[in-house]
Design a protein around this motif. Structure first.
Motif, short mmCIF file in Angstrom:
data_model
loop_
_atom_site.label_atom_id
_atom_site.label_comp_id
_atom_site.label_asym_id
_atom_site.label_seq_id
_atom_site.Cartn_x
_atom_site.Cartn_y
_atom_site.Cartn_z
N ARG A 160 1.09 -1.18 -0.11
CA ARG A 160 -0.20 0.44 0.22
C ARG A 160 1.34 1.28 -0.16
NH1 ARG A 160 -4.17 -2.99 4.56
NH2 ARG A 160 -5.40 -3.86 3.17
N ALA A 220 1.19 3.05 -3.26
CA ALA A 220 0.43 3.66 -3.88
C ALA A 220 0.74 5.33 -4.42
CB ALA A 220 -1.23 3.44 -3.22
N ARG A 221 0.35 5.93 -5.54
CA ARG A 221 0.22 7.48 -5.37
C ARG A 221 -0.90 8.13 -6.16
NH1 ARG A 221 4.22 5.79 -3.04
NH2 ARG A 221 6.23 5.65 -5.12
N PRO A 222 -1.02 8.97 -5.41
CA PRO A 222 -2.19 9.38 -5.72
C PRO A 222 -2.48 10.19 -7.12
CG PRO A 222 -0.41 11.56 -4.61
CD PRO A 222 -0.26 10.05 -4.81
N THR A 236 -6.19 7.29 -4.06
CA THR A 236 -4.52 6.88 -4.78
C THR A 236 -5.16 6.19 -5.64
OG1 THR A 236 -5.45 4.83 -3.11
CG2 THR A 236 -3.81 6.82 -2.15
N ASP A 237 -4.16 5.63 -6.50
CA ASP A 237 -4.26 4.88 -7.41
C ASP A 237 -3.85 3.27 -7.39
OD1 ASP A 237 -1.99 4.49 -6.48
OD2 ASP A 237 -1.26 4.68 -9.06
N GLU A 278 -8.67 5.57 -10.64
CA GLU A 278 -7.42 5.62 -10.73
C GLU A 278 -8.20 4.86 -12.45
OE1 GLU A 278 -3.98 5.91 -12.90
OE2 GLU A 278 -4.71 7.29 -10.58
#
Length: 555
Positions: free
Chosen positions: A144, A147-149, A159-160, A178
């Motif tokens: 986790r 994950a990126r915004p 998050t993606d 996403e």
């Protein structure tokens, strides 16, 4: 006094000459089109004697812009394609596996060994199995953290990735936010890449529009078949450079974890087992041009950007003597052995290409890879015979309207009507000159707009001439009557044409396809009509009046 300054006269005649000069190539349509296509082919690298001779058919110092004929006039190809956005989900998950592997590799004492299920990627999931179930929460926390915004206005704060545990498996999928952002980016990117591919191979004025959620409408006038259009855009042109593990004689052989087996494009029955993670991809290409190899055979030379050049150079330096596969859309084009370090980020792709195939491949690589595959739901080829029927019908309608207006004006206003007819002929030439200058497309509704313009073009002259008649009845001299006629009719002319022009603008902004074609010719016709009525007709009358100096005139 009835007069026009010299600089105004020069400017009016200059505009007329320029407009008619721009319209002139349309009188030699086939000849100019052939020369333009040959010049475009030479620029793309096909510098042959045949193309040079064809390009010389039209003098280079003359304008060569043409009014592009729409699909309903010229025939062509029509495709409706669905973008397979789920392909992007799979590609994202495959590309994400190395990051997950590297993040979990240092925690093996807590989570045990790790293995991924490559078949799960086909469903848009990344499934990673750990051997110690008690370490699941720790593993989930690590994944986790990758994950990126979401880069999207609608997905702000999300998050993606979505990460969950199922037994001993970590399941990673793209989050809903996403997926929506990815779908939007994929459609926009597909539209742009298709537009670049079609435009670069020299076709004229394609219609490329998004339809609904995941579909793209593509119409290209002048192409001989829908298959020809599919050959241009149907290839995703996903280029990768991948390490070769071994060769195989059957596609049924197990490639092993982290590998894939792909067929050879040139060698029938030969397959290559490759590492699934590429060293360099086509996204890092900055240029691709058709060329020839050392044996004079057609090839494609390429250049990487700085990042791609560094990776390509480092890999070739470390793997001298090893084969290196060049893969295009799931097929191995060639698998040369690395003979030496290749610095500078440039190279050449060889294969059993023709000149045309190497040129098209270079175009596809320059345009970039389609982010997802396309499924063609509808395809039609519109024959040129149907378009010719439309052109013939449009010609007849235009000629009938044109002749009727000319006869009416000459019969109603005599010599002044003839001046208006000359201005009307110039008006049609200016319309085609502006259409050629802007590279606009003429459709059947566009012809209707021109026919309507022919009728509207004399409205301004009718207002002026009727006003001159009224002024002559008050016993004013001819010069004063003509001058007042133009002055007092000007406001009515401007008001009437502004309201019609606003309507044309609304039709262009709100409409699409044929409606826009009608709006363009109507709007341009209004501009040229006002110019010819207020300036050209008046200049002709003033020149005549200065030469004859009549004591009495009849309108």
């Amino acid at each position: 006094m009835l007069q026009i300054d010299l600089w105004k006269r020069v400017l009016i005649w200059a505009v007329i000459v320029l407009g008619l000069l721009l319209a002139m190539p349309n009188a030699f349509y086939t000849r100019v089109e052939t020369a333009n296509d040959a010049s475009a082919a030479i620029e793309l690298g096909a510098d042959t004697t045949e193309n040079r001779d064809a390009a010389a058919e039209w003098p280079s110092f003359l304008p060569s812009g043409l009014v592009n004929l729409g699909l309903d006039l010229r025939g062509g190809a029509h495709l409706l394609a669905e973008v397979l956005v789920k392909d992007v989900y799979e590609a994202r998950m495959e590309a994400f596996w190395p990051d997950v592997r590297d993040a979990l590799r240092g925690e093996r004492d807590k989570i045990g060994t790790i293995r991924w299920n490559s078949e799960a990627v086909k469903n848009g999931e990344l499934r990673v199995r750990i051997s110690k179930p008690e370490g699941m929460e720790h593993a989930l926390e690590i994944v986790r953290g990758l994950a990126r915004p979401v880069v999207s206005l609608t997905g702000a704060g999300a998050t993606d990735l979505e990460v969950r545990g199922e037994g001993t498996e970590i399941v990673v999928t793209l989050s809903e936010a996403e997926q929506q952002a990815t779908d939007e980016r994929t459609l926009r990117q597909s539209l742009e890449i298709i537009r670049r591919r079609i435009d670069e191979v020299g076709t004229r004025e394609p219609t490329i529009q998004r339809q609904g959620f995941d579909r793209i409408l593509i119409q290209v006038p002048g192409l001989g078949s829908a298959q020809e259009l599919k050959d241009i855009i149907g290839t995703t042109a996903q280029l990768t450079f991948q390490p070769v593990v071994s060769r195989a004689s059957s596609a049924d052989q197990a490639p092993g974890v982290g590998n894939e087996i792909l067929p050879s494009l040139d060698e029938e029955g030969v397959f290559y087992i490759l590492e699934q993670t590429p060293v360099v991809t086509g996204e890092e290409l900055t240029n691709a041009q058709p060329s020839f190899d050392q044996n004079g055979r057609p090839a494609v030379s390429f250049t990487f950007n700085a990042a791609g050049a560094r990776k390509f150079g480092d890999y070739t330096a470390e793997n001298i003597g090893s084969p290196f596969a060049i893969v295009l859309d799931g097929e191995v084009i060639s698998a040369p052995v690395i003979q030496s370090h290749i610095p500078g980020g440039s190279g050449i792709i060889t294969g059993n290409f023709t000149v045309e195939e190497s040129t098209n491949l270079a175009v596809l690589l320059r345009a970039g890879a389609l982010p997802a595959g396309l499924e063609f739901l509808e395809e039609r080829t519109i024959g040129p015979e149907l378009g010719q029927d439309s052109i013939d019908a449009g010609k007849i309608a235009t000629i009938v309207a044109f002749v009727a207006v000319l006869v009416f004006m000459a019969a109603s206003y005599g010599l002044f009507g003839i001046f208006a007819n000359i201005a009307l002929i110039i008006n049609i030439g200016l319309i085609f000159g502006m259409l050629s200058m802007f590279g606009a497309t003429l459709t059947l509704p566009g012809i209707a707009g021109i026919v309507l313009t022919v009728g509207m073009a004399v409205d301004a002259n009718v207002l002026v001439f009727e006003r001159i008649r009224e002024e002559l009845k008050t016993a004013k001299g001819p010069a004063r009557a003509i001058e007042l006629g133009y002055e007092k009719a000007l406001s009515a002319i401007v008001d009437a044409n502004i309201t019609t022009f606003i309507t044309a603008v609304i039709l262009f902004v709100m409409g699409s396809g044929p409606v826009r074609g009608f709006a363009i010719t109507l709007g341009l016709g209004i501009l040229t009509s006002v110019f010819t009525a207020i300036f050209v007709t008046r200049l002709l009358i003033v020149m005549w009046f200065e030469r004859r100096r009549p004591k009495k005139i009849e309108v």
